[in-house]
Structure formats: C-alpha cells, structure tokens
Design an enzyme around this catalytic site. Structure first.
Site, PDB file in Angstrom:
ATOM      1  N   CYS A  27      -1.590   7.468   8.623  1.00  0.00           N
ATOM      2  CA  CYS A  27      -0.288   6.697   9.228  1.00  0.00           C
ATOM      3  C   CYS A  27      -0.608   5.445   9.978  1.00  0.00           C
ATOM      4  O   CYS A  27      -1.581   5.508  10.822  1.00  0.00           O
ATOM      5  CB  CYS A  27       0.400   7.611  10.350  1.00  0.00           C
ATOM      6  SG  CYS A  27       0.809   9.372   9.545  1.00  0.00           S
TER       7      CYS A  27
ATOM      8  N   GLU B 105       0.766  -1.101   0.197  1.00  0.00           N
ATOM      9  CA  GLU B 105      -0.103   0.166   0.106  1.00  0.00           C
ATOM     10  C   GLU B 105       0.901   1.187  -0.097  1.00  0.00           C
ATOM     11  O   GLU B 105       2.011   1.178   0.390  1.00  0.00           O
ATOM     12  CB  GLU B 105      -0.848  -0.015   1.193  1.00  0.00           C
ATOM     13  CG  GLU B 105      -1.883  -1.118   1.345  1.00  0.00           C
ATOM     14  CD  GLU B 105      -2.900  -0.965   2.265  1.00  0.00           C
ATOM     15  OE1 GLU B 105      -3.841  -2.086   2.380  1.00  0.00           O
ATOM     16  OE2 GLU B 105      -3.168  -0.260   2.920  1.00  0.00           O
TER      17      GLU B 105
HETATM   18  N1  SAH Z   1       9.242   2.247  10.291  1.00  0.00           N
HETATM   19  C1  SAH Z   1       9.353   3.552   9.890  1.00  0.00           C
HETATM   20  C2  SAH Z   1       8.612   4.006   8.595  1.00  0.00           C
HETATM   21  C3  SAH Z   1       6.984   3.835   8.739  1.00  0.00           C
HETATM   22  S1  SAH Z   1       6.656   5.654   9.081  1.00  0.00           S
HETATM   23  C4  SAH Z   1       9.091   4.315  10.944  1.00  0.00           C
HETATM   24  O1  SAH Z   1       8.259   3.616  12.136  1.00  0.00           O
HETATM   25  O2  SAH Z   1       9.538   5.403  11.214  1.00  0.00           O
HETATM   26  C5  SAH Z   1       5.014   5.330   9.859  1.00  0.00           C
HETATM   27  C6  SAH Z   1       4.738   6.394  10.741  1.00  0.00           C
HETATM   28  O3  SAH Z   1       3.293   6.218  11.342  1.00  0.00           O
HETATM   29  C7  SAH Z   1       5.568   6.036  12.052  1.00  0.00           C
HETATM   30  O4  SAH Z   1       5.998   7.162  12.706  1.00  0.00           O
HETATM   31  C8  SAH Z   1       4.724   5.162  13.116  1.00  0.00           C
HETATM   32  O5  SAH Z   1       5.229   5.238  14.247  1.00  0.00           O
HETATM   33  C9  SAH Z   1       3.378   5.835  12.715  1.00  0.00           C
HETATM   34  N2  SAH Z   1       2.169   5.332  13.212  1.00  0.00           N
HETATM   35  C10 SAH Z   1       1.964   3.762  13.275  1.00  0.00           C
HETATM   36  N3  SAH Z   1       1.010   3.563  13.577  1.00  0.00           N
HETATM   37  C11 SAH Z   1       0.244   4.704  13.940  1.00  0.00           C
HETATM   38  C12 SAH Z   1      -1.354   4.988  14.214  1.00  0.00           C
HETATM   39  N4  SAH Z   1      -2.005   4.075  14.584  1.00  0.00           N
HETATM   40  N5  SAH Z   1      -1.619   6.058  14.448  1.00  0.00           N
HETATM   41  C13 SAH Z   1      -0.619   7.288  13.894  1.00  0.00           C
HETATM   42  N6  SAH Z   1       0.497   6.995  13.378  1.00  0.00           N
HETATM   43  C14 SAH Z   1       1.034   5.852  13.584  1.00  0.00           C
END
Ligand code: SAH
Length: 330
Positions: A324, A81
């Site tokens: 996100c 995705e």
């Molecule tokens: N693995 C890397 C790249 C992914 S970025 C990283 O974690 O930075 C995706 C972002 O969305 C990250 O900051 C992650 O922590 C955030 N994220 C994950 N689940 C989420 C949620 N349920 N709500 C908001 N942000 C979320």
C-alpha cells in the site's frame, strides 16, 4: 488489444467467432492467438497483427510467492503498477490502479508524486487480465477479488472505473461478483453519494487515517474540499441507501496518529453500526516511520474495548516495493 470492442475485430467473420474469441481471452486466458487451435491458421496470424494479445509488462513476484507487482507499459509510454495478493483462504485479489499517478499528493504515498491522466476502461481491465493469466499459469486458481487501491483516485475517474466494474462483473468477461470488488477513496463526497445510488453491491473503503481536519488536510491535501463532517454525512447517506458495511482504512504512522488519545478519538467515531476499522502499518516511502508493533496492539485494544470493529491488514509485497502506498507510475 481493445478488450471492450472484441466484436468489432470480428465483423467480417462468422458470428460465433467473436464469442469463441471472448472465451479464449477470458476463460482460457491465451496470450497469443497461436494458442487458438479452434481458429484457422490464417485467422490466427491476422489476429496477432490486428489484435495482439500481449501485455507489455515486467513482473516482480515476492519471495513468499503470495504477492507480486507488475509494471505495465501503456501505448503512450505511461507506466502503471498493479499488485496481486494470494490469500491463504483461497482468495486471489488484484489491486488495480485507476489513474497514471495520482493528483491527490498524500505526503506518505508514492503514487501521489506525479499525475499524468485517467486510465481508460481497457487499461483498467488489462491489469485484471494480466493477473488472471498469471494465476492460471502459476496454477494458483482464478482471480476472485478486486480492490481499487492501486495508484489514483477511483472517484476522480468514476465513469471509467464503474464501466470497468461492469466488465469485471460480466459472466462473459471476468465473472467477479460485485461483493468481491472494493473501491477505496480519500473521501470524494460526490463520488460516495453517486456510488450509493448505483444498484450494485460493491464495497466502499475510506482512507481515513486522521481524525483531525487540520492534520488530515495537511497530510492529504486532496481532502481539503471535503471536511470530515461532510465526509461522514456522505458516508451515512451511503449506509442509509445501501445498508452495507464501510471499511475505514487507518494507517499508523509513528508519533503522528498512533497515540492513546488518537485511539480514543477514533473509537468514538467508529462506534457505529456497519463501520469497520482496518488498521494498516505504514509502509516506508519517505520521511515517516511505521508505528511499533506494541503501539499498534495497544491501539487496537483501545478500539475493541470501546466497541469498535477492527481488522488488521496483512502486509503483502514488502520486498518488491508493491505494498500500500508504494505503487508508482510515470
Ligand atoms: N486514492 C484512493 C485509492 C488508493 S488506495 C485512496 O486513497 O483511498 C491506497 C491505500 O494505501 C490508501 O488507503 C492509502 O492511504 C494507503 N497508503 C498510502 N501510502 C501508504 C503507506 N506508505 N503505507 C500504508 N498505506 C498507504
């Protein structure tokens, strides 16, 4: 379609053909060689067989038309995705995945529910190409920004991600400047140090979310090897080397990391030059709840009062489950 070996397909053709093809793909954004009117009919037909331009995907555009999600089916059947955000200031940002699924298994994130493999350079570029084509057909302008914030951990697929970035930068491919590309990591410290030594002006974002090692490694099991102390050491090395801003993502979950005490602690850590906090409301993915608006406002106030730099992230793609933490892959 192999975007990084276009010349090979045109080996038996006059030299200028592969340059023409490059322009057709990355500037005119054709998705069928039939549209390549500069090519002879027989060549168009042949290319449609040996170098088909179609990307196997499903598109979900949100009601406000300002964001969308696409599910791309890859050659091995894996599904990935990717998301698009159309900002009011004219920026069009593609959120790219770096892996099929994610091995980090953060408890609040859908991407980490399964992990299959790293994406190839070509598969990373396909996502950008898909959005560039969409933007053109919807008359929304060009793809201007890239964030590696889809599923996967970019620093666990470092070589392919950074090779893909070279193609994204290249004026003959996507022509997106490094300053408009951000890589987000949970804090894989060798990756941060390696990126510090790249001679590129790419932006670094850190998924911080928690300021306590115990809670952080429980919620984000992939961070176990990298304590917060080690993380900040690597970040300070990065800042020392590059003199560039670092964005700290702080997702607010009700009752877990949104208290006044949490704000004070975060403010204390963030009161440093070139550190910026990006407050993100938790998007519902399972058991956790998002912090209330009032709580977030108070949290932000404390941070600002203490002198930390804070921005808040607009929540795109809520209705298509493409925000996100909501990007899945199988
Ligand atoms: N693995 C890397 C790249 C992914 S970025 C990283 O974690 O930075 C995706 C972002 O969305 C990250 O900051 C992650 O922590 C955030 N994220 C994950 N689940 C989420 C949620 N349920 N709500 C908001 N942000 C979320």
């Amino acid at each position: 379609m192999n975007l990084i070996n276009i010349e090979k397909t045109f080996l038996n053709q006059p030299k200028f053909r592969s340059k023409q093809a490059q322009k057709l793909i990355f500037s005119d954004f054709i998705s069928d060689w039939e549209e390549a009117s500069v090519f002879p009919l027989t060549l168009r037909k042949e290319l449609n067989t040996v170098f088909p331009l179609a990307i196997n995907h499903e598109l979900f555009i949100s009601k406000d038309k300002r964001s969308g999600k696409a599910i791309i089916t890859l050659d091995d059947g894996s599904k990935l995705e990717t998301a698009l955000m159309v900002h009011r200031d004219g920026r069009n940002t593609a959120c790219l995945s770096s892996q099929v699924g994610c091995p980090l298994a953060c408890k609040f994130c859908v991407s980490g529910k399964s992990f299959r493999r790293n994406l190839t350079i070509n598969e990373i570029l396909l996502q950008a190409l898909l959005w560039a084509r969409y933007l053109k057909s919807a008359k929304l302008g060009r793809l201007s920004n890239i964030v590696f914030m889809g599923s996967g951990e970019p620093f666990l697929n470092y070589e392919n991600v950074f090779s893909a970035i070279n193609y994204l930068n290249n004026p003959e491919y996507f022509d997106i400047s490094a300053r408009r590309i951000s890589v987000s990591t949970i804090g894989i410290t060798p990756g941060i140090r390696k990126m510090a030594n790249e001679d590129k002006q790419i932006n670094l974002a850190i998924s911080l979310h928690f300021t306590d090692d115990k809670i952080r490694s429980n919620m984000m099991p992939g961070t176990k090897k990298y304590s917060l102390a080690k993380l900040f050491e690597a970040i300070d090395y990065y800042i020392d080397k590059t003199n560039r801003k670092v964005m700290f993502e702080y997702m607010m979950i009700k009752g877990i990391n949104d208290s006044k005490k949490d704000a004070e602690k975060l403010a204390f850590i963030m009161k440093k030059p070139l550190y910026t906090v990006n407050l993100i409301k938790h998007n519902k993915t399972g058991v956790f709840e998002a912090s209330d608006t009032k709580t977030m406002l108070d949290f932000k106030k404390i941070l600002r009062k203490q002198g930390a730099e804070v921005v808040e992230r607009y929540r795109f793609n809520q209705d298509v489950f493409g925000a996100c933490g909501q990007l899945a892959s199988k």
